[in-house]
Design an enzyme around this catalytic site. Structure first.
Site, PDB file in Angstrom:
ATOM      1  N   LYS A  78       0.869  -1.179   0.000  1.00 42.87           N
ATOM      2  CA  LYS A  78       0.000   0.000   0.000  1.00 42.87           C
ATOM      3  C   LYS A  78       0.899   1.219   0.000  1.00 42.87           C
ATOM      4  O   LYS A  78       2.035   1.158   0.462  1.00 42.87           O
ATOM      5  CB  LYS A  78      -0.869  -0.011   1.264  1.00 42.87           C
ATOM      6  CG  LYS A  78      -2.062   0.888   1.203  1.00 42.87           C
ATOM      7  CD  LYS A  78      -3.332   0.131   0.862  1.00 42.87           C
ATOM      8  CE  LYS A  78      -4.521   1.068   0.820  1.00 42.87           C
ATOM      9  NZ  LYS A  78      -5.795   0.352   0.614  1.00 42.87           N
ATOM     10  N   GLY A 176     -24.391   4.601   4.801  1.00 44.84           N
ATOM     11  CA  GLY A 176     -23.408   5.149   3.858  1.00 44.84           C
ATOM     12  C   GLY A 176     -23.811   4.815   2.432  1.00 44.84           C
ATOM     13  O   GLY A 176     -23.846   3.648   2.048  1.00 44.84           O
ATOM     14  N   GLY A 178     -22.371   6.046  -0.564  1.00 46.13           N
ATOM     15  CA  GLY A 178     -21.374   6.598  -1.485  1.00 46.13           C
ATOM     16  C   GLY A 178     -21.213   5.690  -2.680  1.00 46.13           C
ATOM     17  O   GLY A 178     -22.182   5.059  -3.135  1.00 46.13           O
ATOM     18  N   HIS A 179     -19.981   5.569  -3.175  1.00 48.03           N
ATOM     19  CA  HIS A 179     -19.738   4.765  -4.377  1.00 48.03           C
ATOM     20  C   HIS A 179     -20.269   3.347  -4.228  1.00 48.03           C
ATOM     21  O   HIS A 179     -21.000   2.849  -5.067  1.00 48.03           O
ATOM     22  CB  HIS A 179     -18.233   4.707  -4.664  1.00 48.03           C
ATOM     23  CG  HIS A 179     -17.690   6.006  -5.155  1.00 48.03           C
ATOM     24  ND1 HIS A 179     -17.217   6.971  -4.312  1.00 48.03           N
ATOM     25  CD2 HIS A 179     -17.577   6.492  -6.409  1.00 48.03           C
ATOM     26  CE1 HIS A 179     -16.821   8.010  -5.024  1.00 48.03           C
ATOM     27  NE2 HIS A 179     -17.031   7.750  -6.300  1.00 48.03           N
ATOM     28  N   VAL A 180     -19.902   2.678  -3.135  1.00 51.85           N
ATOM     29  CA  VAL A 180     -20.291   1.281  -2.966  1.00 51.85           C
ATOM     30  C   VAL A 180     -21.746   1.177  -2.494  1.00 51.85           C
ATOM     31  O   VAL A 180     -22.537   0.403  -3.037  1.00 51.85           O
ATOM     32  CB  VAL A 180     -19.375   0.557  -1.949  1.00 51.85           C
ATOM     33  CG1 VAL A 180     -19.801  -0.896  -1.795  1.00 51.85           C
ATOM     34  CG2 VAL A 180     -17.920   0.631  -2.387  1.00 51.85           C
TER      35      VAL A 180
HETATM   36  P1  NAI Z   1     -17.508   7.003  -0.368  1.00 51.80           P
HETATM   37  O1  NAI Z   1     -16.672   8.047   0.249  1.00 51.80           O
HETATM   38  O2  NAI Z   1     -17.883   7.109  -1.806  1.00 51.80           O
HETATM   39  O3  NAI Z   1     -18.895   6.880   0.444  1.00 51.80           O
HETATM   40  C1  NAI Z   1     -19.020   6.929   1.817  1.00 51.80           C
HETATM   41  C2  NAI Z   1     -20.433   7.441   2.142  1.00 51.80           C
HETATM   42  O4  NAI Z   1     -20.657   7.302   3.543  1.00 51.80           O
HETATM   43  C3  NAI Z   1     -20.658   8.900   1.801  1.00 51.80           C
HETATM   44  O5  NAI Z   1     -21.913   9.066   1.148  1.00 51.80           O
HETATM   45  C4  NAI Z   1     -20.661   9.590   3.180  1.00 51.80           C
HETATM   46  O6  NAI Z   1     -21.492  10.757   3.218  1.00 51.80           O
HETATM   47  C5  NAI Z   1     -21.223   8.500   4.057  1.00 51.80           C
HETATM   48  N1  NAI Z   1     -20.879   8.568   5.473  1.00 51.80           N
HETATM   49  C6  NAI Z   1     -19.714   8.968   6.061  1.00 51.80           C
HETATM   50  N2  NAI Z   1     -19.789   8.828   7.391  1.00 51.80           N
HETATM   51  C7  NAI Z   1     -21.009   8.302   7.662  1.00 51.80           C
HETATM   52  C8  NAI Z   1     -21.686   7.918   8.857  1.00 51.80           C
HETATM   53  N3  NAI Z   1     -21.104   8.047  10.054  1.00 51.80           N
HETATM   54  N4  NAI Z   1     -22.930   7.412   8.753  1.00 51.80           N
HETATM   55  C9  NAI Z   1     -23.539   7.302   7.555  1.00 51.80           C
HETATM   56  N5  NAI Z   1     -22.953   7.646   6.386  1.00 51.80           N
HETATM   57  C10 NAI Z   1     -21.716   8.147   6.447  1.00 51.80           C
HETATM   58  O7  NAI Z   1     -16.776   5.618  -0.072  1.00 51.80           O
HETATM   59  P2  NAI Z   1     -16.931   4.233  -0.829  1.00 51.80           P
HETATM   60  O8  NAI Z   1     -15.946   4.145  -1.927  1.00 51.80           O
HETATM   61  O9  NAI Z   1     -18.369   3.974  -1.115  1.00 51.80           O
HETATM   62  O10 NAI Z   1     -16.449   3.231   0.302  1.00 51.80           O
HETATM   63  C11 NAI Z   1     -17.259   2.934   1.443  1.00 51.80           C
HETATM   64  C12 NAI Z   1     -16.488   2.052   2.400  1.00 51.80           C
HETATM   65  O11 NAI Z   1     -16.145   0.840   1.746  1.00 51.80           O
HETATM   66  C13 NAI Z   1     -15.159   2.640   2.895  1.00 51.80           C
HETATM   67  O12 NAI Z   1     -14.945   2.220   4.220  1.00 51.80           O
HETATM   68  C14 NAI Z   1     -14.133   2.010   1.969  1.00 51.80           C
HETATM   69  O13 NAI Z   1     -12.871   1.953   2.578  1.00 51.80           O
HETATM   70  C15 NAI Z   1     -14.736   0.642   1.766  1.00 51.80           C
HETATM   71  N6  NAI Z   1     -14.316  -0.010   0.536  1.00 51.80           N
HETATM   72  C16 NAI Z   1     -14.557   0.566  -0.679  1.00 51.80           C
HETATM   73  C17 NAI Z   1     -14.177  -0.072  -1.852  1.00 51.80           C
HETATM   74  C18 NAI Z   1     -14.482   0.517  -3.201  1.00 51.80           C
HETATM   75  O14 NAI Z   1     -14.443  -0.228  -4.203  1.00 51.80           O
HETATM   76  N7  NAI Z   1     -14.849   1.787  -3.293  1.00 51.80           N
HETATM   77  C19 NAI Z   1     -13.476  -1.372  -1.827  1.00 51.80           C
HETATM   78  C20 NAI Z   1     -13.322  -1.925  -0.504  1.00 51.80           C
HETATM   79  C21 NAI Z   1     -13.717  -1.242   0.629  1.00 51.80           C
END
Ligand code: NAI
Length: 349
Positions: A78, A176, A178-180
């Site tokens: 990483k 949450g 977001g993307h996922v």
């Molecule tokens: P992202 O940043 O696109 O989405 C995160 C979402 O969670 C945002 O909409 C944000 O407003 C919301 N959020 C933040 N704090 C919060 C809380 N306390 N309660 C409710 N909602 C909250 O991130 P992404 O890419 O969707 O990733 C989500 C999680 O999955 C992260 O922990 C990331 O490390 C993990 N992950 C993501 C991968 C990927 O392919 N993007 C792969 C493996 C793990």
């Protein structure tokens, strides 16, 4: 005394700098017994270089376990770039980082992570052939594949707990979007789940409510809602001594990294009778797509491997029951067993 923990655990840790662009980065290669290291690049406004080193060491070790459990012939590594992604990120700085990656000759391959987008990775890739997660090297954004893996893991957990992997009619809480989380909500809605959505960003939650016919909940109390599955898809450390006794679902299966605040929390979940899908096992769809996808859009092979996450989880659940151990402990054991079978490390340059 030469007692830094990295000496005991890591193969190689590289400090990178570039005076012209202000780049300060650390690349940590944890273990290459299964193959060259693959793991994302995080950009973060660390408070000190010590903090950045600690994060790079912790994250790269995590990738060794994740890649091993995902059945990839890849080791763990990483990188972290020290800086505020909103303020300090420039194309020149990203290219300077790419030049450092290139010097490692393929022992480490980088990809996007927190603070580094697919477009940023395209800048890094101007200076190295060891950058992935871009449309030129594969399928681009890994999030839809992460979401697909989570779906498969949720089904495995439901099947283990209830004897049926049917999603229709199940109440699933998504924390949450977001993307996922958004992709996951879409997949679950298509299979007729009863969704409850929560996001700290109220407008995101409102959009999800409308888009998926979901119920909306407060972000900080979503874990308490009575449901079949709680899917944390926001930040880490959400499962802790305070929240675990309050959990309203019998299954926790979501995308967030580092969901357990401490090692004791795996035990706590087991003692409460909650079936926990270990985070790095269920969220490996992204790294699988980054590792195995080819440019051109045919994702059949990737989809198959991502869907197999369900089978990996089934094995973890069965062994955890048989051995009376928390699921996260079993996941670690399986990952370690594969590393031990692999034997020798990849040749240093
Ligand atoms: P992202 O940043 O696109 O989405 C995160 C979402 O969670 C945002 O909409 C944000 O407003 C919301 N959020 C933040 N704090 C919060 C809380 N306390 N309660 C409710 N909602 C909250 O991130 P992404 O890419 O969707 O990733 C989500 C999680 O999955 C992260 O922990 C990331 O490390 C993990 N992950 C993501 C991968 C990927 O392919 N993007 C792969 C493996 C793990």
């Amino acid at each position: 005394v030469f007692d830094h923990p990295a000496f005991d655990d890591h193969e190689q840790v590289v400090f990178c700098s570039d005076a012209e662009t202000g780049l300060r980065a650390i690349i940590a290669i944890h273990d290459t017994r299964l193959g060259p290291a693959l793991g994302g690049c995080r950009m973060w406004a660390y408070g000190s270089s010590g903090e950045a080193v600690t994060d790079a060491l912790r994250l790269s070790r995590g990738m060794t376990y994740k890649n091993s459990l995902a059945g990839l012939d890849l080791g763990g590594g990483k990188s972290v770039i020290i800086g505020d992604p909103g303020r300090d990120k420039t194309p020149a700085l990203l290219a300077a980082f790419g030049r450092h990656v290139e010097t490692l000759g393929g022992r480490y391959t980088t990809a996007e992570d927190v603070g580094i987008s697919t477009e940023d990775m395209e800048q890094v890739a101007t200076a190295t052939s060891h950058a992935r997660g871009t449309p030129a090297t594969g399928l681009g954004d890994p999030s839809p594949y992460t979401a697909l893996g989570i779906l498969s893991g949720i089904k495995a957990a439901l099947a283990h707990r209830t004897g049926s992997d049917e999603i229709a009619g199940r109440r699933i809480v998504l924390q949450g979007l977001g993307h996922v989380g958004w992709h996951l909500a879409d997949l679950l809605a298509k299979e007729k789940a009863r969704l409850v959505v929560a996001d700290v960003d109220a407008s995101t939650a409102e959009r999800a409510e409308a888009a998926f016919g979901a119920e909306r909940a407060e972000a900080d109390s979503a874990h308490r809602i009575e449901a079949d599955v709680f899917a944390p898809c926001a930040l880490g450390a959400g499962l802790n001594a305070r929240t675990i006794p309050e959990l309203g679902a019998g299954i926790v299966a979501g995308a967030a990294n580092n969901q357990l605040a401490t090692e004791a929390d795996g035990e706590r979940l087991m003692a409460r009778g909650v079936l926990y899908a270990p985070d790095y096992a269920i969220n490996a769809g992204g790294v699988i797509s980054i590792a195995l996808s080819k440019p051109g859009g045919d994702d059949t092979a990737v989809m198959e491997r991502v869907t197999a996450i369900g089978e990996t989880l089934r094995q973890i659940f069965v062994r955890a029951d048989a051995d009376g151990l928390p699921t996260d402990v079993v996941a670690d054991a399986i990952a370690r067993e594969r590393l031990e079978r692999a034997g020798a490390r990849a040749d240093p340059l």
